[in-house]
Every structure is written in structure tokens, then in C-alpha cells.
Design an enzyme around this catalytic site. Structure first.
Site, mmCIF file in Angstrom:
data_model
loop_
_atom_site.group_PDB
_atom_site.id
_atom_site.type_symbol
_atom_site.label_atom_id
_atom_site.label_comp_id
_atom_site.label_asym_id
_atom_site.label_seq_id
_atom_site.Cartn_x
_atom_site.Cartn_y
_atom_site.Cartn_z
ATOM 1 N N ASP A 35 0.812 -1.218 0.000
ATOM 2 C CA ASP A 35 0.000 0.000 0.000
ATOM 3 C C ASP A 35 0.847 1.270 0.000
ATOM 4 O O ASP A 35 2.036 1.251 0.328
ATOM 5 C CB ASP A 35 -0.876 0.040 1.256
ATOM 6 C CG ASP A 35 -2.064 -0.905 1.174
ATOM 7 O OD1 ASP A 35 -2.106 -1.744 0.259
ATOM 8 O OD2 ASP A 35 -2.947 -0.800 2.046
ATOM 9 N N HIS A 179 3.596 -2.502 2.962
ATOM 10 C CA HIS A 179 3.691 -1.161 2.391
ATOM 11 C C HIS A 179 5.004 -1.032 1.630
ATOM 12 O O HIS A 179 5.973 -1.746 1.919
ATOM 13 C CB HIS A 179 3.610 -0.109 3.496
ATOM 14 C CG HIS A 179 2.308 -0.147 4.244
ATOM 15 N ND1 HIS A 179 2.059 -1.081 5.224
ATOM 16 C CD2 HIS A 179 1.190 0.614 4.143
ATOM 17 C CE1 HIS A 179 0.833 -0.888 5.702
ATOM 18 N NE2 HIS A 179 0.292 0.130 5.065
#
Length: 215
Positions: A35, A179
Site C-alpha cells: 500500500d 507497504h
């Protein structure tokens, strides 16, 4: 002794169900997801780490960051990975009025389509913050909402080995949240993929219904 019929029934309960199109050594698939990108300091190292272990992942990009780094978005797609919509500015969507939720998703769709020529089919709400109104808007824009089954909390400063331990808790059909902004996450890639393969699991793709399938 068990009769033949009982033996077949017993095997159905103990034998893993292997997808029909599974690659050799894969009894199931999990999705690696990243992300908040594209992060210019870490996207290329992350892509290189994934390439080294022949793994593909889904990148949920923030629209405003994608607009700033279109080259990195294109590199991600050229490397064989998939893109998802992670909103335009990474807000808590349930706190916004409907028209702003619409704009957050639509602007991101537009910029990712303009950069890559492809329209994302997947959407992940920032922070996992969602409700019926957010899901309905995503569906209206042709997006399947995708959350996760394993959160590595890599954003919190945990070391690489902690990220790996969390990721290896995934089961077939699971979705691992990571992430693209941390060296510890990059360093975890080969260990995560190797550990999953020991469990008979391979990196897979998230389809338009949010299910994890073969790449």
C-alpha cells in the site's frame, strides 16, 4: 478396515484441495499486497526483490502519489504486477461526504488509467476504514473492495523478522498487507516467499471478485 466409500470420504477431509491450475509445488495461493505508493525510495528495490524470487504482487497506489511518479507506476506494471486504487489522498473515507468519496476513487481511477492504459478493478480503503456507503461507491465505479487477512504492521517500525513471522501466518486464499515505504519490508521479500513455499503456498493474483487465484 474402512470401506472404499468411507476411505474416499476420509480423504476429502484430510487431503488439501489443490487448485486445478496450480503451479507445481503450490497447494494454494496467497496475495502479497503493498500500500501507499509509489514511494520513490523503495519501489525499485521492492520490484527487484520480487523479481529475484519470481513473485508478483498487487500495489494499491495513492492517486496523488501516482500522479507525481508516473514512471514508477509504469515500471510496476511492466514488471508484471497489478495495480489497485488506494484513494487519491489517503483519507479516512467514512468521515467524508459522499461527493468527496466519489472524487477520491474516481480521480485515482482516472490517473492510473491515464498512466498505464489500464483501469484498476480493485480498491483498498485507507486504514481499512469502510462502510456500506464506501463499498457501494466502489462497486458503482467497477471496483471490488479488498481488505486483508494478515497485517504485518510493517509501518510501525517492527524488524524484518517480525514482518516475516506475521506474513507466514497466511493461509491459502489469504491476503498479506504490507507497504512499499520501508527497507525492512523490502528485506522481508525473499524470506516471506521462501517461507510460504515451504508451506506449499505461492504468490497469487486477486481477481475481480476479491479472491486469490493463480497468477
Amino acid at each position: 478396515m474402512l470401506s472404499r466409500a468411507l476411505l474416499v470420504i476420509a480423504l476429502l477431509f484430510v487431503a488439501p484441495v489443490v487448485p486445478a491450475n496450480a503451479a507445481p509445488g503450490c497447494s494454494g495461493y496467497v496475495a502479497l499486497t503493498y500500500d501507499d505508493g509509489p514511494n520513490p525510495a523503495f519501489v525499485r528495490p521492492l520490484l527487484a526483490a520480487l523479481k529475484a524470487v519470481r513473485a508478483r504482487a498487487t500495489f494499491f497506489d495513492v492517486g496523488a502519489r501516482a500522479e507525481e511518479q508516473p514512471g514508477l507506476v509504469r515500471e510496476t506494471v511492466r514488471a508484471g504486477h497489478w495495480l489497485g486504487n488506494h484513494s487519491w489522498s489517503h483519507p479516512a473515507l467514512t468521515t467524508l461526504p459522499p461527493e468527496e468519496v466519489t472524487a477520491e476513487l474516481a480521480k485515482t481511477q482516472d490517473v492510473l488509467r491515464e498512466i498505464t492504459g489500464r483501469t484498476p478493478a480493485l480498491f483498498r480503503p485507507p486504514y481499512g476504514d469502510t462502510n456500506a456507503a464506501v463499498r457501494d461507491e466502489a462497486r458503482r465505479q467497477g471496483l471490488a473492495e479488498v481488505l486483508w487477512t494478515v497485517d504485518t504492521v510493517d509501518w510501525s517500525g517492527v524488524p524484518t523478522d517480525a514482518i516475516v513471522r506475521s506474513a507466514l501466518g497466511a493461509k491459502a486464499g489469504g491476503i498479506i498487507l504490507m507497504h512499499d515505504g520501508y527497507q525492512t519490508t523490502v528485506d522481508a521479500v525473499p524470506l516471506v516467499v521462501k517461507g510460504l513455499k515451504k508451506k506449499g503456498l505461492c504468490p497469487g493474483r486477486i481477481d475481480h471478485r476479491g479472491r486469490v487465484v493463480a497468477p
